[in-house]
Scaffold this motif. Structure first.
Motif, PDB file in Angstrom:
ATOM      1  N   ASP A   7       0.992  -1.249   0.026  1.00  0.00           N
ATOM      2  CA  ASP A   7      -0.053   0.035   0.197  1.00  0.00           C
ATOM      3  C   ASP A   7       1.156   1.032  -0.279  1.00  0.00           C
ATOM      4  O   ASP A   7       0.484   1.955  -0.723  1.00  0.00           O
ATOM      5  CB  ASP A   7      -1.221  -0.177   1.286  1.00  0.00           C
ATOM      6  CG  ASP A   7      -1.865  -0.903   1.254  1.00  0.00           C
ATOM      7  OD1 ASP A   7      -2.623  -1.268  -0.005  1.00  0.00           O
ATOM      8  OD2 ASP A   7      -2.775  -1.113   2.254  1.00  0.00           O
ATOM      9  N   LEU A  38       1.664   4.551  -3.454  1.00  0.00           N
ATOM     10  CA  LEU A  38       1.565   5.609  -2.985  1.00  0.00           C
ATOM     11  C   LEU A  38       2.911   6.154  -3.719  1.00  0.00           C
ATOM     12  O   LEU A  38       3.027   7.473  -4.153  1.00  0.00           O
ATOM     13  CB  LEU A  38       2.056   6.433  -1.626  1.00  0.00           C
ATOM     14  CG  LEU A  38      -0.143   6.087  -0.885  1.00  0.00           C
ATOM     15  CD1 LEU A  38       0.254   6.428   0.659  1.00  0.00           C
ATOM     16  CD2 LEU A  38      -0.853   7.034  -1.575  1.00  0.00           C
ATOM     17  N   ARG A  96       3.570  15.044   2.392  1.00  0.00           N
ATOM     18  CA  ARG A  96       2.145  16.172   1.717  1.00  0.00           C
ATOM     19  C   ARG A  96       1.203  15.545   1.484  1.00  0.00           C
ATOM     20  O   ARG A  96      -0.129  15.290   1.657  1.00  0.00           O
ATOM     21  CB  ARG A  96       1.508  17.269   0.353  1.00  0.00           C
ATOM     22  CG  ARG A  96       2.740  18.959   0.852  1.00  0.00           C
ATOM     23  CD  ARG A  96       2.245  19.858  -0.361  1.00  0.00           C
ATOM     24  NE  ARG A  96       3.608  19.643  -0.172  1.00  0.00           N
ATOM     25  CZ  ARG A  96       4.609  19.902  -1.944  1.00  0.00           C
ATOM     26  NH1 ARG A  96       3.940  19.305  -2.605  1.00  0.00           N
ATOM     27  NH2 ARG A  96       5.252  20.074  -2.060  1.00  0.00           N
ATOM     28  N   ILE A  97       1.221  13.972   1.142  1.00  0.00           N
ATOM     29  CA  ILE A  97       0.295  12.926   0.450  1.00  0.00           C
ATOM     30  C   ILE A  97      -0.547  12.364   1.845  1.00  0.00           C
ATOM     31  O   ILE A  97      -1.432  12.089   2.165  1.00  0.00           O
ATOM     32  CB  ILE A  97       0.790  12.338  -0.383  1.00  0.00           C
ATOM     33  CG1 ILE A  97       1.054  12.518  -2.040  1.00  0.00           C
ATOM     34  CG2 ILE A  97       0.049  11.295  -0.443  1.00  0.00           C
ATOM     35  CD1 ILE A  97       1.071  12.359  -3.454  1.00  0.00           C
ATOM     36  N   LEU A  98       0.547  12.064   2.125  1.00  0.00           N
ATOM     37  CA  LEU A  98       0.091  11.014   3.808  1.00  0.00           C
ATOM     38  C   LEU A  98      -0.551  12.551   5.124  1.00  0.00           C
ATOM     39  O   LEU A  98      -0.738  11.707   5.862  1.00  0.00           O
ATOM     40  CB  LEU A  98       1.459  10.790   4.417  1.00  0.00           C
ATOM     41  CG  LEU A  98       2.572  10.289   3.404  1.00  0.00           C
ATOM     42  CD1 LEU A  98       4.084   9.385   3.862  1.00  0.00           C
ATOM     43  CD2 LEU A  98       1.709   8.299   2.810  1.00  0.00           C
ATOM     44  N   ALA A 112      -2.960  14.905   3.823  1.00  0.00           N
ATOM     45  CA  ALA A 112      -3.480  14.353   3.632  1.00  0.00           C
ATOM     46  C   ALA A 112      -4.642  13.551   4.033  1.00  0.00           C
ATOM     47  O   ALA A 112      -5.916  13.454   4.144  1.00  0.00           O
ATOM     48  CB  ALA A 112      -3.792  14.608   1.950  1.00  0.00           C
ATOM     49  N   GLU A 113      -3.564  11.853   3.101  1.00  0.00           N
ATOM     50  CA  GLU A 113      -5.032  10.767   4.115  1.00  0.00           C
ATOM     51  C   GLU A 113      -4.597  10.683   5.205  1.00  0.00           C
ATOM     52  O   GLU A 113      -5.908  10.163   5.967  1.00  0.00           O
ATOM     53  CB  GLU A 113      -3.910   9.648   3.498  1.00  0.00           C
ATOM     54  CG  GLU A 113      -3.350   9.606   2.154  1.00  0.00           C
ATOM     55  CD  GLU A 113      -2.886   8.209   1.426  1.00  0.00           C
ATOM     56  OE1 GLU A 113      -3.342   7.575   2.569  1.00  0.00           O
ATOM     57  OE2 GLU A 113      -3.564   7.836   1.013  1.00  0.00           O
ATOM     58  N   LEU A 114      -3.657  11.010   5.830  1.00  0.00           N
ATOM     59  CA  LEU A 114      -4.380  11.564   7.558  1.00  0.00           C
ATOM     60  C   LEU A 114      -5.275  12.172   8.102  1.00  0.00           C
ATOM     61  O   LEU A 114      -6.148  11.617   9.035  1.00  0.00           O
ATOM     62  CB  LEU A 114      -2.730  11.607   8.156  1.00  0.00           C
ATOM     63  CG  LEU A 114      -2.165   9.872   8.568  1.00  0.00           C
ATOM     64  CD1 LEU A 114       0.139  10.595   9.100  1.00  0.00           C
ATOM     65  CD2 LEU A 114      -2.378   8.797   9.242  1.00  0.00           C
ATOM     66  N   ASN A 115      -5.239  13.431   8.020  1.00  0.00           N
ATOM     67  CA  ASN A 115      -6.483  14.092   7.324  1.00  0.00           C
ATOM     68  C   ASN A 115      -7.405  13.556   7.949  1.00  0.00           C
ATOM     69  O   ASN A 115      -8.702  13.527   8.056  1.00  0.00           O
ATOM     70  CB  ASN A 115      -5.587  15.642   6.869  1.00  0.00           C
ATOM     71  CG  ASN A 115      -6.565  16.432   7.448  1.00  0.00           C
ATOM     72  OD1 ASN A 115      -7.109  16.164   8.573  1.00  0.00           O
ATOM     73  ND2 ASN A 115      -7.506  17.655   7.302  1.00  0.00           N
ATOM     74  N   ALA A 116      -7.425  13.340   6.550  1.00  0.00           N
ATOM     75  CA  ALA A 116      -9.100  12.782   6.038  1.00  0.00           C
ATOM     76  C   ALA A 116      -9.275  11.462   6.871  1.00  0.00           C
ATOM     77  O   ALA A 116     -11.012  11.830   6.809  1.00  0.00           O
ATOM     78  CB  ALA A 116      -8.816  12.118   3.922  1.00  0.00           C
ATOM     79  N   ALA A 117      -8.505  10.706   7.067  1.00  0.00           N
ATOM     80  CA  ALA A 117      -8.895   9.982   7.986  1.00  0.00           C
ATOM     81  C   ALA A 117      -9.073  10.436   9.904  1.00  0.00           C
ATOM     82  O   ALA A 117     -10.048   9.130  10.490  1.00  0.00           O
ATOM     83  CB  ALA A 117      -7.565   8.535   7.577  1.00  0.00           C
ATOM     84  N   GLU A 142      -7.030  11.034  11.263  1.00  0.00           N
ATOM     85  CA  GLU A 142      -5.756  10.470  12.799  1.00  0.00           C
ATOM     86  C   GLU A 142      -4.858  11.918  12.767  1.00  0.00           C
ATOM     87  O   GLU A 142      -3.955  11.840  13.805  1.00  0.00           O
ATOM     88  CB  GLU A 142      -4.682   9.859  11.488  1.00  0.00           C
ATOM     89  CG  GLU A 142      -5.827   8.704  10.868  1.00  0.00           C
ATOM     90  CD  GLU A 142      -5.769   7.707  12.895  1.00  0.00           C
ATOM     91  OE1 GLU A 142      -5.488   7.861  13.455  1.00  0.00           O
ATOM     92  OE2 GLU A 142      -6.953   6.533  12.266  1.00  0.00           O
TER      93      GLU A 142
END
Length: 171
Positions: free
Chosen positions: A4, A8, A78-80, A82-87, A89
């Motif tokens: 996974d 990314l 930045r991608i990580l 954004a993903e943590l923020n969307a989840a 976390e």
């Protein structure tokens, strides 16, 4: 590294040139694992074991430099985030308080420079050795009572004759 995370990272990596000189390059995934191994274990790049299959330390270091110049790690960060923020976390308000500005302190007072040890508008004192001859080679030893230097041959004694040259044609 799990698949996974690799899915990314892989699209962020710059493509390898089609016609690159030298041997076939080490796979990007293996190189990234070698970089992570060196950074996690705190070893020198030269000490990366070849037996692990990550390529040489120099290869991993060059790839890291190439990826840094291409901005791979900034984009991945930045991608990580954004993903943590969307989840959900990341707790941004507490993070902002932790990383908030530090309280301002007044700078330490500066001391004025120390005055010179001699009165102003006077000439600086000369050092004790000023004007004296510098110490270089030691002076030659004084002559002996006999009047001849120490390393001279004593009277009546001569050096032995040089040995005859064995390789001369007339000898």
């Amino acid at each position: 590294m799990d698949d996974d995370l690799w899915t990314l990272i892989e699209p962020l990596l710059p493509p390898w040139p089609e016609r690159s000189p030298g041997p076939r390059p080490v796979a990007d995934r293996l190189c990234l694992q070698g970089i992570l191994y060196v950074l996690h274990n705190g070893i020198a790049w030269q000490l990366l074991p070849l037996e692990l299959g990550f390529g040489s330390g120099q290869t991993c270091w060059r790839r890291l430099e190439r990826w840094q110049q291409a901005g791979v790690f900034d984009r991945l960060h930045r991608i990580l985030l954004a993903e943590l923020n969307a989840a959900g976390e990341l707790d941004w308000p507490s993070r902002a308080r932790q990383a908030g500005p530090a309280p301002r302190r007044s700078p330490a007072p500066r001391r004025p420079p120390a005055p010179p040890p001699w009165p102003p508008h006077t000439q600086r004192p000369q050092s004790a050795t000023a004007g004296k001859r510098r110490q270089g080679r030691p002076a030659p030893p004084p002559a002996r009572a006999s009047g001849r230097p120490r390393d001279a041959q004593p009277a009546g004694k001569h050096r032995p004759p040089a040995p005859a040259n064995r390789y001369r044609a007339d000898g």
